[in-house]
Design a protein around this motif. Structure first.
Motif, PDB file in Angstrom:
ATOM      1  N   CYS A 103      91.425 -17.710 -72.051  1.00 48.14           N
ATOM      2  CA  CYS A 103      90.639 -16.955 -71.071  1.00 48.14           C
ATOM      3  C   CYS A 103      89.719 -17.869 -70.277  1.00 48.14           C
ATOM      4  O   CYS A 103      89.614 -17.748 -69.053  1.00 48.14           O
ATOM      5  N   VAL A 104      89.062 -18.785 -70.968  1.00 47.14           N
ATOM      6  CA  VAL A 104      88.172 -19.734 -70.294  1.00 47.14           C
ATOM      7  C   VAL A 104      88.971 -20.605 -69.339  1.00 47.14           C
ATOM      8  O   VAL A 104      88.548 -20.853 -68.198  1.00 47.14           O
ATOM      9  N   LEU A 105      90.130 -21.058 -69.760  1.00 47.36           N
ATOM     10  CA  LEU A 105      90.965 -21.905 -68.912  1.00 47.36           C
ATOM     11  C   LEU A 105      91.387 -21.172 -67.633  1.00 47.36           C
ATOM     12  O   LEU A 105      91.362 -21.753 -66.539  1.00 47.36           O
ATOM     13  N   LEU A 106      91.746 -19.908 -67.743  1.00 43.93           N
ATOM     14  CA  LEU A 106      92.130 -19.137 -66.562  1.00 43.93           C
ATOM     15  C   LEU A 106      90.965 -18.961 -65.588  1.00 43.93           C
ATOM     16  O   LEU A 106      91.114 -19.137 -64.378  1.00 43.93           O
ATOM     17  N   VAL A 107      89.793 -18.629 -66.112  1.00 43.99           N
ATOM     18  CA  VAL A 107      88.633 -18.420 -65.243  1.00 43.99           C
ATOM     19  C   VAL A 107      88.192 -19.740 -64.608  1.00 43.99           C
ATOM     20  O   VAL A 107      87.897 -19.798 -63.410  1.00 43.99           O
ATOM     21  N   LEU A 138      91.994 -15.395 -61.516  1.00 46.95           N
ATOM     22  CA  LEU A 138      90.808 -14.635 -61.903  1.00 46.95           C
ATOM     23  C   LEU A 138      91.198 -13.257 -62.433  1.00 46.95           C
ATOM     24  O   LEU A 138      90.669 -12.813 -63.467  1.00 46.95           O
ATOM     25  N   GLY A 139      92.124 -12.599 -61.759  1.00 46.22           N
ATOM     26  CA  GLY A 139      92.566 -11.281 -62.220  1.00 46.22           C
ATOM     27  C   GLY A 139      93.213 -11.329 -63.591  1.00 46.22           C
ATOM     28  O   GLY A 139      92.911 -10.506 -64.466  1.00 46.22           O
ATOM     29  N   ILE A 140      94.079 -12.300 -63.799  1.00 44.33           N
ATOM     30  CA  ILE A 140      94.726 -12.442 -65.113  1.00 44.33           C
ATOM     31  C   ILE A 140      93.694 -12.797 -66.179  1.00 44.33           C
ATOM     32  O   ILE A 140      93.731 -12.264 -67.288  1.00 44.33           O
ATOM     33  N   GLY A 141      92.763 -13.678 -65.837  1.00 39.21           N
ATOM     34  CA  GLY A 141      91.724 -14.067 -66.795  1.00 39.21           C
ATOM     35  C   GLY A 141      90.851 -12.898 -67.203  1.00 39.21           C
ATOM     36  O   GLY A 141      90.521 -12.727 -68.380  1.00 39.21           O
ATOM     37  N   ILE A 142      90.497 -12.046 -66.245  1.00 40.29           N
ATOM     38  CA  ILE A 142      89.665 -10.883 -66.557  1.00 40.29           C
ATOM     39  C   ILE A 142      90.436  -9.865 -67.390  1.00 40.29           C
ATOM     40  O   ILE A 142      89.911  -9.339 -68.376  1.00 40.29           O
ATOM     41  N   LEU A 143      91.667  -9.580 -67.008  1.00 44.60           N
ATOM     42  CA  LEU A 143      92.469  -8.616 -67.786  1.00 44.60           C
ATOM     43  C   LEU A 143      92.733  -9.118 -69.204  1.00 44.60           C
ATOM     44  O   LEU A 143      92.639  -8.350 -70.171  1.00 44.60           O
ATOM     45  N   LEU A 144      93.046 -10.391 -69.327  1.00 43.31           N
ATOM     46  CA  LEU A 144      93.294 -10.955 -70.653  1.00 43.31           C
ATOM     47  C   LEU A 144      92.018 -10.965 -71.494  1.00 43.31           C
ATOM     48  O   LEU A 144      92.062 -10.712 -72.698  1.00 43.31           O
ATOM     49  N   SER A 145      90.876 -11.231 -70.859  1.00 38.14           N
ATOM     50  CA  SER A 145      89.606 -11.203 -71.581  1.00 38.14           C
ATOM     51  C   SER A 145      89.323  -9.819 -72.146  1.00 38.14           C
ATOM     52  O   SER A 145      88.893  -9.685 -73.292  1.00 38.14           O
ATOM     53  N   TYR A 146      89.569  -8.778 -71.347  1.00 40.25           N
ATOM     54  CA  TYR A 146      89.347  -7.416 -71.830  1.00 40.25           C
ATOM     55  C   TYR A 146      90.291  -7.086 -72.986  1.00 40.25           C
ATOM     56  O   TYR A 146      89.875  -6.522 -73.999  1.00 40.25           O
ATOM     57  N   TYR A 147      91.541  -7.458 -72.821  1.00 44.76           N
ATOM     58  CA  TYR A 147      92.540  -7.185 -73.858  1.00 44.76           C
ATOM     59  C   TYR A 147      92.164  -7.881 -75.169  1.00 44.76           C
ATOM     60  O   TYR A 147      92.171  -7.267 -76.238  1.00 44.76           O
ATOM     61  N   THR A 168      82.367  -2.296 -73.871  1.00 43.48           N
ATOM     62  CA  THR A 168      82.774  -2.069 -72.489  1.00 43.48           C
ATOM     63  C   THR A 168      81.645  -2.408 -71.526  1.00 43.48           C
ATOM     64  O   THR A 168      81.873  -3.013 -70.475  1.00 43.48           O
ATOM     65  N   PHE A 169      80.416  -2.060 -71.878  1.00 40.28           N
ATOM     66  CA  PHE A 169      79.264  -2.392 -71.052  1.00 40.28           C
ATOM     67  C   PHE A 169      79.103  -3.907 -70.931  1.00 40.28           C
ATOM     68  O   PHE A 169      78.905  -4.433 -69.823  1.00 40.28           O
ATOM     69  N   CYS A 170      79.202  -4.613 -72.057  1.00 40.02           N
ATOM     70  CA  CYS A 170      79.118  -6.084 -72.029  1.00 40.02           C
ATOM     71  C   CYS A 170      80.224  -6.663 -71.159  1.00 40.02           C
ATOM     72  O   CYS A 170      79.983  -7.589 -70.375  1.00 40.02           O
ATOM     73  N   PHE A 171      81.421  -6.122 -71.296  1.00 39.74           N
ATOM     74  CA  PHE A 171      82.536  -6.623 -70.509  1.00 39.74           C
ATOM     75  C   PHE A 171      82.264  -6.466 -69.018  1.00 39.74           C
ATOM     76  O   PHE A 171      82.460  -7.398 -68.240  1.00 39.74           O
ATOM     77  N   PHE A 172      81.807  -5.299 -68.597  1.00 39.06           N
ATOM     78  CA  PHE A 172      81.578  -5.080 -67.169  1.00 39.06           C
ATOM     79  C   PHE A 172      80.407  -5.915 -66.643  1.00 39.06           C
ATOM     80  O   PHE A 172      80.433  -6.366 -65.491  1.00 39.06           O
ATOM     81  N   ILE A 173      79.393  -6.143 -67.461  1.00 37.49           N
ATOM     82  CA  ILE A 173      78.291  -7.025 -67.045  1.00 37.49           C
ATOM     83  C   ILE A 173      78.819  -8.436 -66.812  1.00 37.49           C
ATOM     84  O   ILE A 173      78.526  -9.065 -65.785  1.00 37.49           O
ATOM     85  N   PHE A 174      79.591  -8.946 -67.756  1.00 38.35           N
ATOM     86  CA  PHE A 174      80.106 -10.307 -67.612  1.00 38.35           C
ATOM     87  C   PHE A 174      81.155 -10.413 -66.508  1.00 38.35           C
ATOM     88  O   PHE A 174      81.237 -11.443 -65.840  1.00 38.35           O
ATOM     89  N   VAL A 175      81.938  -9.371 -66.290  1.00 38.91           N
ATOM     90  CA  VAL A 175      82.885  -9.391 -65.171  1.00 38.91           C
ATOM     91  C   VAL A 175      82.123  -9.427 -63.848  1.00 38.91           C
ATOM     92  O   VAL A 175      82.505 -10.157 -62.931  1.00 38.91           O
ATOM     93  N   ALA A 176      81.046  -8.668 -63.749  1.00 42.08           N
ATOM     94  CA  ALA A 176      80.236  -8.697 -62.528  1.00 42.08           C
ATOM     95  C   ALA A 176      79.640 -10.091 -62.315  1.00 42.08           C
ATOM     96  O   ALA A 176      79.622 -10.599 -61.189  1.00 42.08           O
ATOM     97  N   LEU A 177      79.162 -10.711 -63.393  1.00 42.96           N
ATOM     98  CA  LEU A 177      78.620 -12.075 -63.285  1.00 42.96           C
ATOM     99  C   LEU A 177      79.703 -13.067 -62.862  1.00 42.96           C
ATOM    100  O   LEU A 177      79.486 -13.897 -61.975  1.00 42.96           O
ATOM    101  N   ILE A 178      80.856 -12.989 -63.493  1.00 45.16           N
ATOM    102  CA  ILE A 178      81.939 -13.928 -63.183  1.00 45.16           C
ATOM    103  C   ILE A 178      82.456 -13.703 -61.760  1.00 45.16           C
ATOM    104  O   ILE A 178      82.679 -14.659 -61.021  1.00 45.16           O
TER     105      ILE A 178
END
Length: 114
Positions: free
Chosen positions: A95-99, A11-20, A39-49
């Protein structure tokens, strides 16, 4: 390796890679206002995930939210953000595969604790 650790690492790698990848795809050519939107969209989706991973680990919803993270910017403002193309799909897939893998291990962990 323990499934609890494996799910957290994936999950951590998937989130970091998604942001990158999100910033490499959309963030390098926009002004600061649109970068704040990304950045706002990213944090909303990270909170959801993360909430999904924590309370209800669903592989389908995890894949959906991860894909939506990359689809929302061009849908929101197609004049500024580049449209998706075939060359970008493998990066989204990683990214999808990691999550989804993280959700899979989290489901296994929850089944064993019951």
């Amino acid at each position: 390796m323990n499934t609890k650790i494996m799910s957290q690492v994936l999950l951590g790698i998937g989130i970091l890679l998604s942001y990158y990848i999100l910033m490499l795809r959309y963030g390098w050519y926009v002004d600061s206002e649109k970068a704040q939107f990304l950045t706002f969209c990213f944090f909303i989706f990270v909170a959801l995930i993360f909430g999904l991973w924590l309370f209800f680990p669903s592989k389908i919803l995890g894949g959906f939210f991860t894909t939506a993270l990359f689809v929302i910017p061009p849908v929101f403002d197609e004049k500024i953000f580049v449209q998706l193309n075939k060359g970008f799909i493998p990066y989204i897939f990683v990214c999808v595969l990691l999550v989804v893998s993280s959700m899979y291990f989290r489901q296994g962990e929850r089944r064993r604790t019951k």
